[in-house]
Design a protein around this motif. Sequence first.
Motif, PDB file in Angstrom:
ATOM      1  N   ARG A   1      41.416  34.097  33.170  1.00 50.07           N
ATOM      2  CA  ARG A   1      41.058  34.183  34.549  1.00 50.07           C
ATOM      3  C   ARG A   1      40.856  35.566  34.903  1.00 50.07           C
ATOM      4  O   ARG A   1      39.828  35.995  35.571  1.00 50.07           O
ATOM      5  CB  ARG A   1      42.024  33.567  35.410  1.00 50.07           C
TER       6      ARG A   1
ATOM      7  N   ASP B   1      37.512  36.928  33.628  1.00 48.15           N
ATOM      8  CA  ASP B   1      36.579  36.406  34.540  1.00 48.15           C
ATOM      9  C   ASP B   1      36.452  37.434  36.023  1.00 48.15           C
ATOM     10  O   ASP B   1      35.223  37.766  36.433  1.00 48.15           O
ATOM     11  CB  ASP B   1      36.495  35.289  35.149  1.00 48.15           C
TER      12      ASP B   1
ATOM     13  N   LEU C   1      43.255  29.759  40.844  1.00 49.22           N
ATOM     14  CA  LEU C   1      43.317  30.372  39.215  1.00 49.22           C
ATOM     15  C   LEU C   1      42.600  29.411  38.523  1.00 49.22           C
ATOM     16  O   LEU C   1      41.837  29.900  37.771  1.00 49.22           O
ATOM     17  CB  LEU C   1      44.713  30.485  38.965  1.00 49.22           C
TER      18      LEU C   1
ATOM     19  N   ASP D   1      33.293  31.190  34.665  1.00 52.35           N
ATOM     20  CA  ASP D   1      34.451  30.480  34.461  1.00 52.35           C
ATOM     21  C   ASP D   1      34.894  30.449  32.888  1.00 52.35           C
ATOM     22  O   ASP D   1      35.644  30.078  32.244  1.00 52.35           O
ATOM     23  CB  ASP D   1      34.348  29.179  34.441  1.00 52.35           C
TER      24      ASP D   1
ATOM     25  N   LEU E   1      38.110  31.606  31.906  1.00 57.81           N
ATOM     26  CA  LEU E   1      39.182  30.718  32.123  1.00 57.81           C
ATOM     27  C   LEU E   1      39.218  29.578  31.141  1.00 57.81           C
ATOM     28  O   LEU E   1      40.103  29.103  30.703  1.00 57.81           O
ATOM     29  CB  LEU E   1      38.881  30.324  33.539  1.00 57.81           C
TER      30      LEU E   1
END
Length: 471
Positions: A68, A71, A256, A392, A395
């Motif tokens: 995350r 990103d 998150l 994303d 992630l």
Amino acid sequence: MSENPSRARWSALAVVCAGMLMVILDGSITTVALPAIQADLRIGPAGLAWVVDAYVIAFAGLLLLAGRLGDLLGRRRVYLAGIAGFTAASVLCGLATGAGTLVAARFLQGAGGAMASAVGLGMVVALFPDPAERARAFGAVGFTGAAGASLGQVLGGVLTAGLGWHWIFFINLPIGAAALLAGRRLLADDRGPGLRAGADAPGAVLVTGGLMLGVYAIVEGGPAGWAAARTLATGAAALLLLAGFVLRQARAATPLLPLRVLARRTTALANAVQLLMLAALFGFQVLLALYLQNVQHYSALATGLAMLPAALVIAAVSLLLAARAIARFGERRTLLLGLALLTVGIALLVRLPAGHLDYARDVLPTLLSAAGFGLAATALTALGLADARPEDAGLLSGLLNTTQQVGAALGVAVLTALAGGPGVTGYRLAFGTGAALLLTALLLALALPRQRPAGAATAADGAGPPVLVHG
């Protein structure tokens, strides 16, 4: 700089693979050197286990958060920071003169490895939007993993015997330095929207703590006992933290892990299949090595050579066949074929004898599993990132890596515990259980959305991703 765009993409992929090679190489090298580390530092069995466990706990626990952060802050920035941290921690490992220093440095290594690995696949997605090229790129990533694992088994023995165990860590210094220099030059600067776009500090604390405690419960469950109070308490605490994380994600303004990601059918199923497949595969690798040494009395070098053909097959299939299979048949069919071969290959190991071993008859059938893994791993990576939006990708890369690490830790803990029975009976039970895990993964994979092969989709509709047909 007027470099050809296609050449620039593949050069950037080479940088990503170099970092992944260093991280994967370290795992197999360290395993080979554990006896020498134990003798030199006079570490007891429990302390020696922590040389491995500290790395695994940090690596698995931080993957989701690191993905995350990639990103939000930019995947290049997080990747290079991870490589720098891993390299520096490797030097600290090599300089360690006591168990405490080595375990702490291994934890830092795991944190750096998590940062680099979590965003690596996301960078590949961004580099290769075309599905055919992306499949080839994922094949190169699979080849890197197999090459690192097989090379580590040989290199670890050579370095430990010739120069000492410290050099299994010092070898990362030139690799890491080269990856950093090349990465600063070749990787595009992809600055993200910043932490304010979705940092979710409470969620980060909950999921990192939950994953670390969960992996700790798994790796300690075998030695301490699955019904031990410490194991149960740690597992319960991990579940509470992860449940709190899910509740937090449902209510947070900038979560998150947006729950919409887990609601995607392809993403959820790909990660579930990944967890089961890696549980069976990593457990199988450890068990086969233990069987060859403990039952058949192979030396460490002979064991490594006996398992080398499988690693070479994985590398060849990942690099040469997987992308072609995906282009012709699609990710789903390629995954199903790979899982079927994996299941058959490991199921055949329930025939392993207690007496004389015929290598060609009893061990070489594992090449079916090796070919299956080369196909399945590449297809799973493509499926796990198939629904990735640009914001994303890191992630989803971190999520896929997390299920891989948790599955590997779970498989090794459970299957080695099953193999602890008398004689060869325990090994047969463990291999049978591994085959059952793979069969379950195969059944789950049948529920994946059907799709047209990449080549067919491109021919009919022009360039673009495979079309998913639900139902």
